[in-house]
Write an enzyme that holds these catalytic residues in place. Structure first.
Site, short mmCIF file in Angstrom:
data_model
loop_
_atom_site.label_atom_id
_atom_site.label_comp_id
_atom_site.label_asym_id
_atom_site.label_seq_id
_atom_site.Cartn_x
_atom_site.Cartn_y
_atom_site.Cartn_z
N GLU A 1 0.39 -1.33 0.54
CA GLU A 1 0.11 -0.22 0.40
C GLU A 1 0.79 0.96 0.25
O GLU A 1 0.98 1.99 0.61
CB GLU A 1 -0.40 -0.16 1.12
CG GLU A 1 -1.73 -0.91 1.17
CD GLU A 1 -3.42 -1.06 2.08
OE1 GLU A 1 -2.65 0.08 2.61
OE2 GLU A 1 -4.10 -1.41 2.05
N ASN B 1 -5.85 -5.08 -2.14
CA ASN B 1 -6.13 -4.48 -0.53
C ASN B 1 -7.70 -4.05 -1.25
O ASN B 1 -7.38 -2.94 -1.60
CB ASN B 1 -5.40 -3.90 0.47
CG ASN B 1 -3.77 -4.58 0.73
OD1 ASN B 1 -3.39 -6.15 -0.10
ND2 ASN B 1 -3.74 -4.33 0.88
#
Ligand code: BGC
Length: 497
Positions: free
Chosen positions: A184, A324
């Protein structure tokens, strides 16, 4: 002839149930991350990471001044963790390596024996139990010594990371076949530099985030090229990165264009350079930020350009896509003069976008997490439309709560509804999703929310020095899905809850 009846019934049941089966080679796992679970922040020769430093230096930024100093004590309790994974019947366990535990100076001049031993133990024990390790190299915890040199805003970070990756591949790549370079970048670049609620806590909106953004793409790409050149032929693994992408939908019918522009910022910034045929930044975003920068009197864009060589270096550096998913947002164009909040949760000042939520979306105990299961299917379809028929591994998905109950009906429903949408993405939309990862194996250090927000399939008693783990209803539910490889066979379990 009761047995014949039984066969007929079970055959017809199978026929109906088949619709909700996962593809035979679909795999299930659960995830964790080093700083969130390991503790042992200063044990042996481990050095200080940016999260050690952030939690110790700015306790006021974290609920109850919590730190990851002990966390779930997985440094000592890793065997118990693997037991939990095994009891769930999972095919893989996604965990991350702490750079500062393995390479305390940040550089490959010194490799910690203790760090090596720790991760070798985890990998070997997982494999003994026929559980595949899925390893993230970087989950937010840069060595503080590298941060002192500028961290993710120093262009040299791409080489620092590639050198770290080389060590990781060479030590563990004989056994680890699925890699994630970075987890991320949107969190450790955009949330970090726009909002400051992620380490390093230095706020530089519209500048620091973009420099970080570019450097993450180069760091990922250089690590991928190291794998290609030096390891792939012997080790035969797969490398990608994990991007969190919020599904963005138009607020009203007139906001379609605004939503697509915002998706390019949300889903495109960390995907277009790697997964698109052209490479480089999403063109619409690159153009808008260049124009804005010019208006501001800058002779260059605040979004640093890629050179032609860099575009080629980064393009195609994937063997699959890590995705995600947690939640969604609405999007509309800002009104003239409207004040726009920070990207990614409030707005996008650079592209004049305001972000919101629908009143009917149910909010969890985490302020940012609204339950929007259809978003995962829509985002998967968007990724396929944008980047083609790429293999996608869902690397995180999970639900927050503030209460510690082991009877976590809301979480069970969250998993059920998201898994239903994943199945639809596979079966109706033809998206090549090959696996699913529950976030998270057990309650852990939830960054600035400390221990107040829980995502665990297992409850962890943080008052108890043993950090006792107890399975929740969601663990039973997930185990039943994994065991039956279907969403149907566990109706019984759902009814019992
Ligand atoms: C991160 C995890 C985090 C989870 C829930 C993801 O952004 O990768 O570390 O705990 O979301 O907030």
């Amino acid at each position: 002839m009761w047995w014949l009846k039984a066969v007929v019934i079970s055959a017809s049941v199978c026929l109906v149930l088949g619709k909700r089966d996962f593809p035979p080679d679909f795999v299930f796992g659960a995830a964790s991350a080093a700083y969130q679970v390991e503790g042992a922040w200063n044990v042996s020769d481990k050095s200080v990471s940016i999260w050690d430093y952030f939690a110790h230096t700015y306790p006021e930024k974290i609920v109850n001044n919590a730190t990851g100093d002990i966390a779930c004590d997985s440094y000592n309790k890793w065997k118990t963790d693997i037991e939990l994974v095994s009891e769930l019947g999972l095919h893989f366990y996604r965990f991350s390596i702490s750079w500062t535990r393995l390479m305390p100076t940040g550089f490959p001049d010194y490799i910690s024996e203790d760090g090596k031993r720790y991760y070798n133990n985890i990998i070997d024990t997982l494999l003994e139990k026929k559980i595949q390790p899925v390893v993230t190299m970087y989950h937010f915890d840069l060595p503080q010594s590298l941060q002192d040199l500028g961290g993710w805003t120093n262009p040299l970070v791409a080489d620092w990371f590639a050198n770290y990756a080389r060590v990781v591949f060479s030590l563990f790549g004989d056994r680890v076949k699925t890699w994630l370079t970075l987890n991320e970048p949107i969190s450790f670049c955009d949330i970090a530099y726009n909002v400051g609620t992620q380490a390093p806590g230095y706020i530089s909106p519209g500048i620091g985030n973009y420099i970080c953004n570019k450097n993450t793409m180069l760091a990922h790409a250089k690590a991928y090229r190291v794998y290609d050149k030096e390891f792939r032929s012997k080790q035969n693994g797969k490398v990608s990165l994990a991007n969190q992408i919020l599904w963005l939908e138009p607020d009203t019918d007139v906001d379609g264009e605004a939503a697509e522009k915002a998706r390019q910022l949300m889903g495109g910034m960390y995907s277009h350079p790697i997964f698109s045929k052209q490479g480089g930044w999403p063109p619409v975003i690159e153009k808008i930020i260049a124009e804005k920068s010019k208006e501001e009197g800058l002779p260059y864009s605040r979004l640093p350009a890629f050179t032609k060589e860099e575009i080629e270096l980064v393009k195609g550096t994937y063997d699959y896509m890590g995705f995600n998913f947690y939640t969604s947002r609405t999007v509309r164009d800002a009104k003239p003069g409207e004040k726009i909040g920070a990207w990614p949760f409030e707005g996008a000042p650079d592209i004049d976008i305001v972000i919101g939520v629908r009143p009917e979306w149910k909010q969890t105990d985490a302020w940012w997490l609204y339950i929007t299961p259809e978003g995962i299917r829509k985002q998967l379809a968007w990724l396929k439309k944008e980047y083609g028929d790429i293999e996608i591994l869902i690397t995180e998905n999970g639900c927050a709560s503030s209460n510690a109950d082991v009877d976590d009906e809301v979480r069970v429903q969250y998993y059920k509804e998201h898994l239903e949408q994943v199945l639809l993405a596979i079966k109706e939309d033809g998206v090549k999703v090959t696996g699913y990862t529950a976030w998270t194996l057990m309650d852990n250090y939830e960054w600035t929310d400390g221990y107040s927000i829980k995502f665990g399939l297992h409850h962890v008693d943080f008052e108890n020095p043993n950090r006792t783990r107890t399975p929740r209803s969601s663990a039973d539910y997930y185990a039943s899905v994994v065991k039956s490889h279907s969403l149907d066979v566990n109706n019984k379990i759902i009814d019992e809850l």
